[in-house]
Design a protein around this motif. Structure first.
Motif, short mmCIF file in Angstrom:
data_model
loop_
_atom_site.label_atom_id
_atom_site.label_comp_id
_atom_site.label_asym_id
_atom_site.label_seq_id
_atom_site.Cartn_x
_atom_site.Cartn_y
_atom_site.Cartn_z
N GLY A 118 8.50 7.23 2.80
CA GLY A 118 7.87 5.95 3.27
C GLY A 118 6.43 5.93 3.38
O GLY A 118 5.69 4.98 3.00
N GLU A 119 5.77 7.03 3.39
CA GLU A 119 4.34 7.17 3.28
C GLU A 119 4.06 6.86 1.65
O GLU A 119 2.87 6.28 1.46
N THR A 120 4.84 7.40 0.80
CA THR A 120 4.63 6.99 -0.68
C THR A 120 4.58 5.61 -0.81
O THR A 120 3.53 5.10 -1.63
N VAL A 121 5.81 5.07 -0.41
CA VAL A 121 5.79 3.45 -0.66
C VAL A 121 4.77 2.90 0.00
O VAL A 121 4.14 2.04 -0.50
N GLY A 122 4.33 3.11 1.09
CA GLY A 122 3.12 2.62 1.70
C GLY A 122 1.85 3.04 0.97
O GLY A 122 1.30 1.81 0.87
N ASP A 123 1.69 3.87 0.64
CA ASP A 123 0.59 4.26 -0.44
C ASP A 123 0.59 3.32 -1.76
O ASP A 123 -0.48 2.75 -2.10
N VAL A 124 1.66 3.28 -2.30
CA VAL A 124 2.00 2.36 -3.56
C VAL A 124 1.86 0.88 -3.23
O VAL A 124 1.03 0.37 -3.95
N LEU A 125 2.21 0.43 -2.11
CA LEU A 125 1.86 -0.98 -1.36
C LEU A 125 0.36 -1.26 -1.68
O LEU A 125 -0.06 -2.22 -1.70
N LEU A 127 -1.95 0.52 -2.85
CA LEU A 127 -2.54 0.66 -4.17
C LEU A 127 -2.47 -0.89 -5.04
O LEU A 127 -3.32 -1.34 -5.60
N GLN A 128 -1.11 -1.27 -4.78
CA GLN A 128 -0.77 -2.42 -5.43
C GLN A 128 -1.73 -3.80 -4.90
O GLN A 128 -2.17 -4.55 -5.68
N GLU A 129 -1.80 -3.87 -3.46
CA GLU A 129 -2.77 -4.86 -3.06
C GLU A 129 -4.14 -4.62 -3.27
O GLU A 129 -4.61 -5.75 -3.65
#
Length: 182
Positions: A118-125, A127-129
């Motif tokens: 979850g933290e990784t997905v949050g970080d990726v999102l 960064l994408q933003e």
């Protein structure tokens, strides 16, 4: 024929070579597992909740047990083959593939893994933003229409069409009223 070895010596050499290769593969596997343990313990060590740490360690322990069971199966099947049983080489592959699936399932079913994912997905999102915002700013500074600009224009067009339709309906009512008066 005097240069060739008797068949038993050929078999012994083959068995010795096969055993050496098997032991090398087993050592490589153990090394990979040790690296996995190290990586996992570092990651679990970063978890903030004691429950998550405990769950993560238990998940790893179950995965480790799965690997050890597979290693035992491999040794047993190798011994079976050395004793003359016809063991298909694909059986060895299947043992490792099934074990990998089972071990990763044990690890991935933990709350620690879920939290890290979850933290990784949050970080990726995030960064994408940030990348999207930078791209929008760059396009805007170069004079290109951005996605936001196109959406805004589309929204304005829809609003204009709605207003035009309302004006047309009012105009139709006025014309009907004028025609009725004549």
């Amino acid at each position: 024929m005097s240069d060739s070895q008797p068949p038993m010596q050929d078999w012994n050499a083959f068995a010795e070579q096969w055993n050496e290769q098997f032991l090398e593969a087993l050592e490589d596997n153990m090394e990979a597992q040790a690296q996995f343990v190290e990586s996992w313990s570092e990651t679990v060590g970063e978890a903030s909740d004691d429950t998550e740490i405990s769950d993560g360690v238990e998940g790893y322990a179950r995965a480790y047990e799965t690997w050890m069971t597979a290693s035992q199966q491999m040794v047993e099947r190798a011994n079976d083959q050395l004793e003359g049983e016809d063991v298909d080489i694909e059986e060895f592959r299947d043992i490792w593939l099934n074990t990998a699936n089972e071990a990763f399932k044990e690890v991935m079913s933990t709350t620690a893994f879920a939290k890290m994912t979850g933290e990784t997905v949050g970080d990726v999102l995030e960064l994408q933003e940030q990348a999207d915002e930078a791209a929008q700013e760059t396009l805007n500074s170069l004079g290109f229409a951005t996605e936001g600009d196109v959406v805004e224009i589309g929204d304005r067009l829809v609003e204009l069409e709605r207003r035009q339709h309302a004006v047309e309906q009012k105009l139709d009512r006025v014309l009907e009223h004028v025609e009725d008066k004549q």
